[in-house]
Motif scaffolding. Structure first.
Motif, PDB file in Angstrom:
ATOM      1  N   THR A   1    -108.547 -30.751  32.151  1.00  0.00           N
ATOM      2  CA  THR A   1    -107.380 -30.135  32.785  1.00  0.00           C
ATOM      3  C   THR A   1    -107.806 -29.053  33.774  1.00  0.00           C
ATOM      4  OG1 THR A   1    -106.027 -30.563  30.815  1.00  0.00           O
ATOM      5  CG2 THR A   1    -105.236 -28.892  32.365  1.00  0.00           C
ATOM      6  N   ALA A   2    -108.769 -28.228  33.356  1.00  0.00           N
ATOM      7  CA  ALA A   2    -109.268 -27.179  34.247  1.00  0.00           C
ATOM      8  C   ALA A   2    -109.947 -27.788  35.475  1.00  0.00           C
ATOM      9  CB  ALA A   2    -110.244 -26.272  33.495  1.00  0.00           C
TER      10      ALA A   2
ATOM     11  N   THR B   1    -118.660 -33.583  22.948  1.00  0.00           N
ATOM     12  CA  THR B   1    -117.892 -32.343  22.784  1.00  0.00           C
ATOM     13  C   THR B   1    -116.623 -32.528  21.970  1.00  0.00           C
ATOM     14  OG1 THR B   1    -116.647 -32.742  24.815  1.00  0.00           O
ATOM     15  CG2 THR B   1    -118.715 -31.543  25.016  1.00  0.00           C
TER      16      THR B   1
ATOM     17  N   ALA C   1    -110.390 -32.646  26.795  1.00  0.00           N
ATOM     18  CA  ALA C   1    -109.077 -32.559  27.434  1.00  0.00           C
ATOM     19  C   ALA C   1    -108.872 -31.204  28.102  1.00  0.00           C
ATOM     20  CB  ALA C   1    -107.981 -32.815  26.406  1.00  0.00           C
ATOM     21  N   VAL C   2    -109.301 -30.133  27.433  1.00  0.00           N
ATOM     22  CA  VAL C   2    -109.163 -28.793  28.010  1.00  0.00           C
ATOM     23  C   VAL C   2    -110.028 -28.660  29.260  1.00  0.00           C
ATOM     24  CG1 VAL C   2    -109.575 -26.333  27.622  1.00  0.00           C
ATOM     25  CG2 VAL C   2    -108.568 -27.732  25.804  1.00  0.00           C
ATOM     26  N   ALA C   3    -111.286 -29.108  29.160  1.00  0.00           N
ATOM     27  CA  ALA C   3    -112.186 -29.046  30.323  1.00  0.00           C
ATOM     28  C   ALA C   3    -111.663 -29.916  31.457  1.00  0.00           C
ATOM     29  CB  ALA C   3    -113.593 -29.491  29.912  1.00  0.00           C
TER      30      ALA C   3
ATOM     31  N   ALA D   1    -112.952 -35.700  31.158  1.00  0.00           N
ATOM     32  CA  ALA D   1    -113.260 -34.774  32.245  1.00  0.00           C
ATOM     33  C   ALA D   1    -113.553 -35.496  33.561  1.00  0.00           C
ATOM     34  CB  ALA D   1    -114.435 -33.877  31.859  1.00  0.00           C
TER      35      ALA D   1
ATOM     36  N   ARG E   1    -112.735 -34.840  21.688  1.00  0.00           N
ATOM     37  CA  ARG E   1    -111.620 -35.132  22.616  1.00  0.00           C
ATOM     38  C   ARG E   1    -110.873 -33.871  23.034  1.00  0.00           C
ATOM     39  NH1 ARG E   1    -111.182 -39.344  18.739  1.00  0.00           N
ATOM     40  NH2 ARG E   1    -111.720 -41.394  19.617  1.00  0.00           N
ATOM     41  N   TRP E   2    -110.661 -32.941  22.122  1.00  0.00           N
ATOM     42  CA  TRP E   2    -109.880 -31.756  22.452  1.00  0.00           C
ATOM     43  C   TRP E   2    -110.590 -30.907  23.514  1.00  0.00           C
ATOM     44  CZ3 TRP E   2    -105.355 -29.731  22.690  1.00  0.00           C
ATOM     45  CH2 TRP E   2    -105.208 -28.350  22.828  1.00  0.00           C
ATOM     46  N   THR E   3    -111.868 -30.666  23.309  1.00  0.00           N
ATOM     47  CA  THR E   3    -112.634 -29.900  24.289  1.00  0.00           C
ATOM     48  C   THR E   3    -112.670 -30.633  25.637  1.00  0.00           C
ATOM     49  OG1 THR E   3    -114.033 -28.987  22.542  1.00  0.00           O
ATOM     50  CG2 THR E   3    -114.892 -28.888  24.795  1.00  0.00           C
TER      51      THR E   3
END
Length: 203
Positions: free
Chosen positions: A66-67, A56, A62-64, A135, A58-60
């Motif tokens: 965090t959630a 996915t 990191a967002v996933a 994640a 690294r950015w995706t």
């Protein structure tokens, strides 16, 4: 002769009391036992995951991550909250001959019983980073944060009611609020070597 019989009776009663004694561990310490290992293993897995691009990116990831961290921490902190409340509500006082287990012993027993699960969870978190970086480690750290928050909530209750919650030491490995637990035990806030919430008592 009467005094002798009285002395024998008291000695027999004392011996029977000691035989009925139970080793007890702090509920908050058991809850808190997994917080630090999960937190640090999660951070290590997340750090390794950041080095991997994954499917996915690294950015995706990191967002996933965090959630997932926030959701996991929230769920772990509140899971079985009602059962903890019910068990605390029907708690009874610790007996005179019961043995209060040291905080470090409770931590050692829990972590020894769960060491392979912790290792497998860490490896799974690292492995998941090949798909979604960061994640898996975030989930582990979130679980650790949730356990810490649950212990803090227990500590708040203990301070408010000025009682510490205990459970049989045989429940350390399986959790203090399992189906076999019928109730907690209580002492005053000065008992044992752990403060309300399970943290090391400050002298």
């Amino acid at each position: 002769m009467g005094a002798t019989r009285f002395g024998v009776g008291r000695a027999r009663e004392s011996a029977e009391g000691r035989r009925g004694a139970q080793a007890l561990a702090r509920v908050a310490v058991i809850v808190r036992a997994g917080a630090a290992p999960l937190w640090w293993l999660g951070l290590a897995a997340a750090a390794i995951g950041v080095l991997l691009p994954g499917l996915t990116g690294r950015w995706t990831g990191a967002v996933a991550g965090t959630a997932l961290f926030l959701v996991t921490a929230f769920v772990v902190a509140l899971v079985r909250r009602g059962r903890y409340t019910r068990l605390a509500g029907c708690a009874t006082r610790v007996g005179r001959h019961d043995i209060l287990q040291d905080r470090r012993v409770t931590l050692r027993v829990w972590r020894r019983a769960h060491r392979w699960w912790l290792l497998l969870a860490f490896l799974a978190a690292v492995g998941s980073s090949f798909a979604v970086p960061f994640a898996g480690g975030a989930v582990l750290s979130g679980a650790g944060a949730g356990l810490w928050a649950k212990a803090v909530l227990l500590g708040r209750r203990e301070r408010t009611e000025e009682t510490l919650l205990w459970v049989g030491a045989d429940r350390v490995a399986k959790g203090p609020a399992g189906t076999r637990t019928t109730g907690f035990r209580t002492t005053g806030v000065a008992a044992g070597d752990a403060a309300p919430g399970g943290a090391r008592r400050r002298h």
